[in-house]
Design a protein around this motif. Structure first.
Motif, short mmCIF file in Angstrom:
data_model
loop_
_atom_site.label_atom_id
_atom_site.label_comp_id
_atom_site.label_asym_id
_atom_site.label_seq_id
_atom_site.Cartn_x
_atom_site.Cartn_y
_atom_site.Cartn_z
N MET A 1 0.86 -1.19 0.00
CA MET A 1 0.00 0.00 0.00
C MET A 1 0.89 1.23 0.00
SD MET A 1 -2.90 1.13 2.71
CE MET A 1 -1.77 1.24 4.05
N ASN A 27 -14.47 1.07 -2.13
CA ASN A 27 -13.34 0.15 -2.27
C ASN A 27 -12.15 0.60 -1.44
OD1 ASN A 27 -14.32 -1.86 -3.99
ND2 ASN A 27 -14.15 -0.50 -5.75
N HIS A 28 -11.95 1.91 -1.40
CA HIS A 28 -10.79 2.41 -0.66
C HIS A 28 -11.05 2.40 0.84
CE1 HIS A 28 -9.62 3.48 -4.68
NE2 HIS A 28 -8.39 3.57 -4.22
N TYR A 31 -10.39 -1.09 1.63
CA TYR A 31 -8.95 -1.31 1.54
C TYR A 31 -8.27 -0.88 2.84
CZ TYR A 31 -4.26 -1.01 -0.57
OH TYR A 31 -2.95 -1.18 -0.86
N ASN A 34 -9.33 -3.10 5.82
CA ASN A 34 -8.61 -4.36 5.79
C ASN A 34 -7.19 -4.20 6.30
OD1 ASN A 34 -10.23 -6.50 4.97
ND2 ASN A 34 -10.22 -5.82 2.85
N ASN A 35 -6.54 -3.15 5.83
CA ASN A 35 -5.15 -2.96 6.25
C ASN A 35 -5.06 -2.67 7.74
OD1 ASN A 35 -3.15 -3.21 4.08
ND2 ASN A 35 -4.47 -1.75 3.04
#
Lengths: 210, 342
Positions: A1, A27-28, A31, A34-35
């Motif tokens: 990332m 989506n971001h 993202y 999740n990170n």
């Protein structure tokens, strides 16, 4: 990332005038969620990691009836699971014996339960194993976490302790941070006879796995 | 305004507002969900860690004496408070003494009546720093004590923060600026949704594992043979971080730094070698001192965890470390080993 790519996308999607109700592409958000979840998973820590260089620097001796050999105290992160559960713990206990079979019992308890009077209703986990090696072996290898249930939080709450008040530089008012304290108490016994036995290593590692 | 580090940041997530499946691609993301992410980010950055994992030499401390322990540490900058914990054991109940860190008295201990083993916690306020180096911990037994005390545990933990500054050091994300109606980007710091995505990458570095293995024995272990011999009967485990799903690392995926505290002779070329049992990676440190000192740190690679395994173990096997020492022209003494993720 890469920070710039994610941030750049967020900026491109709008401006300061946009409402955070509709900030940017899902989506971001996913993202980043999740990170962050993964960074939390990966931030779990080794709490105890000790091995003895010899039996002369290890707790133990002549063992017959069950006796307490050693205790390690350690903090655990208060989990994202909610309800005050600590993270899952991966526990190993190594032992050596001069002969026969050395039986081990390891109890995870809140730190403030009196060590000489472990109540069978007040341990978080009980781990057992045996050692027959005279040079040492990992007699207990276990991951605990599944044992936690709804009756557990009060014990963890008992173990939660406050620091002395101190000034956090990010906020000059007096504040306290908390750490839940647990204890690993190790007992050993020989079912038949009496022989030398030693605890040769202990490790406790937090592990969070979603 | 500062960013709050909640003790249980994901209570919201537990209710289903933010999970890996709670945000669905193609749907709008609300300010509440960004707030949850800001809280999670603050938890990740501010929930502390292990500076010195619990270890012990089980030294017997006589009344009126002391034992000094040395550790090489890799602190995280955000730490402002350290918890030192020692566990002591004595047959008598008249044992008491003090505890010093880096030569500063930070507390007293007195064994309670009837306790087989008892922990003592000492809080040390520290200036923010990420400089690696030695810290010393010394346990003193008062001359008025009777009998001896076994030192069963020494450990140090970096305490969780209650607040984080919204700057590049603490990387606190401002939850309040993520609420509905707020802008999505504010260049002044870690504010708004832009601040959350700006803070997230720091999760790679700030919550790293700073103590994989710390061991110190004031009596030391002597290297007396020219062939490598094992230092420990059992091998301690080590597990590197697998940072994120796309990293593609596994075996030998994470680089650790290690150093040893040793004493030898000027011409000595004695060595200590560490080998990872899972992947046979080795690293060797050669003595270069004639006084007791930390040797020049070296690095080696270890396996990273498997997040899909219930134990985190890659292939279900513990990744462990084998330490071996050998003498050079003359014997030498190994006193301490420190391993962290620098």
């Amino acid at each position: 990332m890469t920070k710039s790519s994610v941030l750049g996308y967020a900026v491109r999607m709008g401006s300061n005038a946009l409402s955070a109700d509709y900030p940017c592409d899902a989506n971001h958000a996913l993202y980043n969620a999740n990170n962050l979840q993964h960074f939390h998973d990966m931030s779990t820590q080794s709490r105890i990691n000790w091995v003895a260089s010899s039996t002369s620097s290890a707790p133990g001796g002549e063992i017959s009836a069950k006796q307490h050999l050693v205790a390690f105290y350690f903090p655990v992160s208060i989990s994202v699971k909610g309800g005050g559960f600590p993270e899952d713990l991966v526990v190993r206990v190594g032992a050596a014996t001069a002969g026969g079979t050395l039986s081990l019992e390891a109890y995870i308890t809140p730190a403030d339960v009196p060590i000489n009077t472990i109540d069978l209703d007040k341990y978080i986990a009980k781990l057992t194993g045996t050692a027959t090696s005279n040079t040492g072996e990992w007699a207990i290898e276990s991951r605990i976490g599944d044992q936690y249930d709804e009756t557990t939080p009060p014990l963890i709450e008992q173990a939660t302790m406050d620091t002395a008040t101190f000034t956090d530089p990010a906020n000059t008012t007096k504040q306290r941070s908390k750490m839940a304290m647990l204890r690993l108490s190790i007992y050993a016994f020989n079912a038949i006879g009496s022989d030398l036995g030693y605890i040769m290593g202990v490790s406790v590692r937090e592990f969070h796995n979603q | 305004m500062t960013a709050i580090v909640r003790e249980r940041p994901l209570k919201v997530i537990a209710e289903g507002d933010l999970t890996r499946t709670g945000i669905t691609s193609g749907k709008p993301v609300t300010g509440l969900q960004w707030t949850s992410m800001a809280e999670l980010s603050n938890y990740v950055m501010g929930h502390g860690g292990t500076l010195i994992s619990a270890n012990a030499a089980f030294d017997i401390l006589a009344a009126g004496s002391s034992e000094l322990y040395r550790y090489y540490v890799w602190p995280r900058y955000s730490t402002v408070l350290r918890l030192w914990m020692i566990t002591l054991r004595a047959a008598n109940t008249n044992a008491r003494g003090t505890f010093e860190v880096d030569g500063n008295d930070i507390g007293e201990w007195t064994l309670s009546a009837g306790q087989t083993s008892e922990r003592f916690m000492f809080w040390e306020t520290v200036a923010q720093s990420s400089s690696a180096g030695e810290v010393t911990a010394e346990v003193f037994s008062n001359a008025a004590s009777s009998g001896t005390v076994s030192i069963d545990e020494i450990a140090c933990y970096e305490a969780p923060r209650k607040f984080l500054a919204k700057d590049a050091n603490d990387v606190g994300a401002d939850q309040d600026s993520c609420i509905a109606g707020s802008g999505i980007y504010d260049s002044s710091g870690y504010n708004s949704t832009g601040g959350v995505v700006d803070a997230a990458p720091s999760g790679v570095t700030i919550p790293r594992r700073n103590s994989h293995f710390h061991w110190f024995d004031p009596d030391g272990v002597s290297a007396t043979t020219t062939a490598f011999t094992a230092v420990f009967a059992l091998e301690p485990e080590v597990l590197g971080r697998h940072l994120y799903n796309g990293e593609g690392l596994g075996a030998l995926g994470r680089t650790l730094t290690w150093t040893v505290y040793a004493d030898g002779e000027p011409e000595n070329d004695g060595q200590i070698k560490v080998t990872t049992t899972a992947s046979a990676e080795t690293s060797t440190i050669t003595l270069n001192t004639d006084v007791a000192a930390w040797m020049t740190p070296a690095t080696f690679k270890v396996d990273t965890e498997d997040i899909s395994a219930t134990s985190g173990l890659r292939g279900g096997v513990y990744s462990t470390l084998k330490f071996e020492i050998k003498k050079g022209e003359s014997p030498w003494i190994l006193y301490g080993i420190s391993i962290g993720e620098a």
